[in-house]
Write an enzyme that holds these catalytic residues in place. Structure first.
Site, PDB file in Angstrom:
ATOM      1  N   HIS A  53     -29.068  63.343 -35.228  1.00  0.00           N
ATOM      2  CA  HIS A  53     -29.036  64.444 -34.364  1.00  0.00           C
ATOM      3  C   HIS A  53     -27.940  65.315 -34.344  1.00  0.00           C
ATOM      4  O   HIS A  53     -26.781  64.948 -33.834  1.00  0.00           O
ATOM      5  CB  HIS A  53     -29.597  64.266 -32.707  1.00  0.00           C
ATOM      6  CG  HIS A  53     -29.364  65.034 -32.012  1.00  0.00           C
ATOM      7  ND1 HIS A  53     -28.898  65.120 -30.650  1.00  0.00           N
ATOM      8  CD2 HIS A  53     -30.456  66.135 -31.664  1.00  0.00           C
ATOM      9  CE1 HIS A  53     -29.282  66.270 -29.708  1.00  0.00           C
ATOM     10  NE2 HIS A  53     -30.276  66.747 -30.303  1.00  0.00           N
TER      11      HIS A  53
ATOM     12  N   HIS B 262     -24.654  74.142 -30.916  1.00  0.00           N
ATOM     13  CA  HIS B 262     -25.873  73.894 -29.858  1.00  0.00           C
ATOM     14  C   HIS B 262     -25.793  74.803 -28.568  1.00  0.00           C
ATOM     15  O   HIS B 262     -26.915  75.189 -28.474  1.00  0.00           O
ATOM     16  CB  HIS B 262     -25.462  72.469 -29.398  1.00  0.00           C
ATOM     17  CG  HIS B 262     -26.647  72.136 -28.339  1.00  0.00           C
ATOM     18  ND1 HIS B 262     -26.357  72.160 -27.174  1.00  0.00           N
ATOM     19  CD2 HIS B 262     -27.939  71.723 -28.274  1.00  0.00           C
ATOM     20  CE1 HIS B 262     -27.524  71.915 -26.390  1.00  0.00           C
ATOM     21  NE2 HIS B 262     -28.498  71.534 -27.203  1.00  0.00           N
TER      22      HIS B 262
HETATM   23  O1  G3P Z   1     -34.209  67.780 -31.939  1.00  0.00           O
HETATM   24  C1  G3P Z   1     -34.494  67.729 -30.647  1.00  0.00           C
HETATM   25  C2  G3P Z   1     -33.281  68.032 -29.755  1.00  0.00           C
HETATM   26  O2  G3P Z   1     -32.338  68.551 -30.578  1.00  0.00           O
HETATM   27  C3  G3P Z   1     -33.524  69.095 -28.608  1.00  0.00           C
HETATM   28  O3  G3P Z   1     -32.605  68.873 -27.686  1.00  0.00           O
HETATM   29  O4  G3P Z   1     -30.744  70.137 -26.657  1.00  0.00           O
HETATM   30  O5  G3P Z   1     -30.425  68.619 -28.201  1.00  0.00           O
HETATM   31  O6  G3P Z   1     -31.149  70.737 -28.968  1.00  0.00           O
HETATM   32  P1  G3P Z   1     -31.248  69.718 -27.957  1.00  0.00           P
HETATM   33 CA    CA Z   2     -31.299  70.480 -31.069  1.00  0.00          CA
END
Ligand code: G3P
Ligand code: CA
Length: 291
Positions: A40, A82
């Site tokens: 992630h 992000h």
């Molecule tokens: O990949 C799913 C996740 O990244 C969604 O939430 O806020 O971390 O982008 P966020």
């Molecule tokens: Ca994400």
């Protein structure tokens, strides 16, 4: 033997055989392939999120799939970050003190390229940059990694889907091999992934969220994956998603996020999810043999 007794006996025997031949739920779970592990924002517990260092760290950990977040600068460059502001993950407030609230969309690519996107995480990463999408996919290619690309905040960036497709195409990510094996585009915006699907039907897409089961047929027209928060799903929900077939003629898949501990990883795997998106691929792998 009386005919009725014979019929009943046959039914009982067939029932017993069927019971023996149908795997118990635990056996079914054991037979399923382990979920795919997705780093992630890169290996973001080990390196600053969404940087090339986080991609490299995921590669060092032998993690094939990397998730990222794509947004757009004031002058139209696609960058990997992000938040919708530069504040948390760069030194923008120090370099550009008069530019609060430091929205990504209010800075040019040249300005963002000056920022330090690593020091906030640790001194070892000082000088790390906010990568462009082009730099990011090239680094993934160098490691032969795969990309779960999130279109972040598409409401701020009209036309970003077309632009993402263009950059991916220019960098060789829309050839048959990448499209079939190495790329999924996801978003919290159903409109955004519907647009990606209509622009490039071959590209696999994922919807971020937990749509009602009754709405899954509609999603299955343009999404290959339904990707919910792991806290919102049950085994029954995952099975309901799997019962629908997506636009590429295979059952919809489920990748859950963001799973960073062994208990949650085992629970999600027990539900039958296809992928686990995690900041800590090492923790998930240790919890799930074969992942
Ligand atoms: O990949 C799913 C996740 O990244 C969604 O939430 O806020 O971390 O982008 P966020
Ligand atoms: Ca994400």
């Amino acid at each position: 033997m009386h005919a009725r007794v014979a019929a009943v006996t046959t039914t009982v025997l067939l029932g017993a055989a069927a019971t023996l031949l149908t795997p118990a739920p635990d056996a079914r779970a054991a037979a399923r392939p382990a979920p795919v592990v997705v780093a992630h924002r890169g290996a973001s517990a080990q390196a600053p999120e969404n940087t090339l260092a986080a991609v490299d760290k995921a590669a060092e950990m032998d993690v094939a799939w990397v998730e990222n977040d794509v947004q757009r600068t004031k002058d139209g460059e696609l960058v990997v970050i992000h938040d919708d502001t530069l504040r948390r993950t760069t030194n923008a407030a120090k370099i550009f003190p008069g530019r609060s609230p430091w929205k990504v969309k209010d800075f040019t690519a040249a300005e963002i390229a000056q920022l330090d996107a690593g020091s906030w995480f640790g001194p070892a990463f000082a000088g790390e940059r906010v990568p462009t999408l082009k730099q990011f996919v090239n680094r993934l290619d160098r490691h032969r990694q795969k990309l779960l690309l999130e279109i972040k905040n598409p409401q701020f960036y009209p036309g970003i889907e077309q632009q993402i497709i263009k950059v991916l195409g220019n960098e060789g990510w829309l050839d048959r091999w990448h499209v079939a094996h190495r790329l999924v585009v996801q978003s919290f915006s159903a409109d955004s992934i519907r647009t990606v699907h209509s622009l490039r039907p071959a590209v696999r897409t994922g919807f971020l969220g937990t749509p009602a089961v009754a709405d899954l047929p509609a999603y299955s027209r343009f999404a290959d994956l339904i990707n919910p928060s792991h806290t919102t799903v049950t085994g029954a929900y995952v099975s309901a998603v799997h019962a629908h077939w997506g636009p590429h003629g295979v059952p919809l898949g489920v990748f859950v996020w963001t799973v960073d501990d062994a208990v949650s990883a085992r629970r999600a795997a027990g539900y039958g999810v296809d992928g686990i998106i995690t900041n800590k691929p090492d923790v998930v792998r240790a919890a799930l043999p074969g992942a």
